[in-house]
Scaffold this active site. Structure first.
Site, mmCIF file in Angstrom:
data_model
loop_
_atom_site.group_PDB
_atom_site.id
_atom_site.type_symbol
_atom_site.label_atom_id
_atom_site.label_comp_id
_atom_site.label_asym_id
_atom_site.label_seq_id
_atom_site.Cartn_x
_atom_site.Cartn_y
_atom_site.Cartn_z
ATOM 1 N N ASP A 144 4.181 -5.200 7.986
ATOM 2 C CA ASP A 144 4.017 -3.820 7.545
ATOM 3 C C ASP A 144 5.303 -3.039 7.838
ATOM 4 O O ASP A 144 5.728 -2.925 8.984
ATOM 5 C CB ASP A 144 2.826 -3.211 8.289
ATOM 6 C CG ASP A 144 2.619 -1.738 8.000
ATOM 7 O OD1 ASP A 144 3.261 -1.208 7.079
ATOM 8 O OD2 ASP A 144 1.804 -1.115 8.710
ATOM 9 N N ASP A 167 2.361 1.135 -4.601
ATOM 10 C CA ASP A 167 1.037 1.259 -5.216
ATOM 11 C C ASP A 167 0.698 2.740 -5.396
ATOM 12 O O ASP A 167 0.715 3.502 -4.428
ATOM 13 C CB ASP A 167 -0.009 0.587 -4.331
ATOM 14 C CG ASP A 167 -1.312 0.324 -5.069
ATOM 15 O OD1 ASP A 167 -1.721 1.194 -5.866
ATOM 16 O OD2 ASP A 167 -1.911 -0.739 -4.857
ATOM 17 N N PHE A 240 8.808 -6.410 -16.081
ATOM 18 C CA PHE A 240 7.629 -5.552 -16.224
ATOM 19 C C PHE A 240 8.041 -4.154 -16.675
ATOM 20 O O PHE A 240 7.441 -3.556 -17.565
ATOM 21 C CB PHE A 240 6.875 -5.465 -14.897
ATOM 22 C CG PHE A 240 5.758 -4.469 -14.901
ATOM 23 C CD1 PHE A 240 4.511 -4.792 -15.398
ATOM 24 C CD2 PHE A 240 5.959 -3.173 -14.437
ATOM 25 C CE1 PHE A 240 3.475 -3.866 -15.429
ATOM 26 C CE2 PHE A 240 4.944 -2.238 -14.463
ATOM 27 C CZ PHE A 240 3.700 -2.592 -14.951
ATOM 28 N N GLU A 241 9.107 -3.614 -16.054
ATOM 29 C CA GLU A 241 9.555 -2.267 -16.395
ATOM 30 C C GLU A 241 10.043 -2.204 -17.837
ATOM 31 O O GLU A 241 9.765 -1.243 -18.565
ATOM 32 C CB GLU A 241 10.667 -1.850 -15.438
ATOM 33 C CG GLU A 241 11.076 -0.398 -15.562
ATOM 34 C CD GLU A 241 12.112 -0.004 -14.533
ATOM 35 O OE1 GLU A 241 12.650 1.115 -14.647
ATOM 36 O OE2 GLU A 241 12.393 -0.809 -13.622
#
Length: 259
Positions: A144, A167, A240-241
């Site tokens: 994290d 996210d 993806f972009e």
């Protein structure tokens, strides 16, 4: 890079870190009481059950001992020992499958990059890219990133922080899970050196608006643009972009510097 559709240890100690001397205070996030290193109950990510491919697993086995940095609370990172040189250090939070990370590291060989990612397939994918491209200026911490910032990064030590396509947590009841919140931005700002930058990117307009509000409200930071910034040349367009842009989807970059 756990965005809205983006994909997103060896036994050897390769952290290049030094233990704080006896009595030295380990830095923690602003507003976090002493002696409570990890008080957060809400995280900005969920653990996906992705499958690690054979190639990714092989990369973890063969390249992990050199490029993976163990998470060790209270053991401050020493970039000079970690990379074997003195260079600007950039932390990337949530690098997904590492496509952009590897490309940026290749484009900026004069800088060193530490990527934080919790998902094993992404870690393996970036290690595989490191091996294929012969990169020496990337290290990975599988943990994290907020806890890494709190416990392993000294104040004023980073030249930059990259947060690409976190996210967006679309539903209103989940907005509290969004990473870009005032306490987190204050923590990042405290770890930046004067003149250091934070670069965020998102493809979700409401989250872009929240990012702009939160970053603008942090007194240690100043915007490098009037509102959203042009995409810096070092940030590549991911597959993806590119697909999203062809469909008319927007992408918003924000680049703020520490005063």
């Amino acid at each position: 890079m756990s965005g809205s559709g983006q994909q997103p240890q060896g036994s050897e100690d390769v952290s290049g870190a030094g233990r704080p001397q006896d009595g030295a205070q380990v830095p923690v996030a602003a507003g976090v009481p002493a002696g409570v290193p990890h008080p957060r109950s809400v995280r900005s990510y969920v653990m996906r059950a992705g499958r690690t491919t054979e190639g990714q697993a092989r990369a973890i086995e063969t390249l992990g001992p050199r490029f993976l940095v163990p998470y060790d609370p209270g053991r401050l990172l020493d970039p000079v020992a970690l990379f074997g040189r003195s260079a600007p250090t950039i932390l990337e939070i949530g690098f997904g499958m590492g496509e952009a990370t590897a490309e940026i590291a290749a484009r900026r060989p004069e800088d060193d990059f530490i990527g934080c990612e919790v998902h094993e397939p992404g870690v393996g994918a970036l290690l595989k890219r490191i091996g294929e491209r012969g990169l020496s200026n990337v290290r990975i911490i599988r943990h994290d990133a907020v806890e890494v910032l709190e416990q392993m990064v000294a104040p004023g030590s980073l030249a930059g922080v990259h947060i690409f396509f976190p996210d967006p947590w679309h539903k209103k009841r989940h907005h509290k899970r969004r990473l870009i919140q005032p306490p987190f931005v204050a923590l990042v700002a405290s770890r930046l050196a004067p003149g250091g930058y934070i670069h965020c990117a998102t493809d979700w307009r409401p989250y872009a608006e929240q990012m702009l509000d939160v970053l603008s409200a942090e007194p240690l930071l100043e915007n490098t643009a009037e509102g959203y910034a042009p995409r810096p040349q070092y940030r590549p367009l991911t597959k993806f972009e590119n697909r999203g842009l062809k469909l008319g989807h927007g992408v918003w970059d924000l680049v703020f510097r520490k005063r």
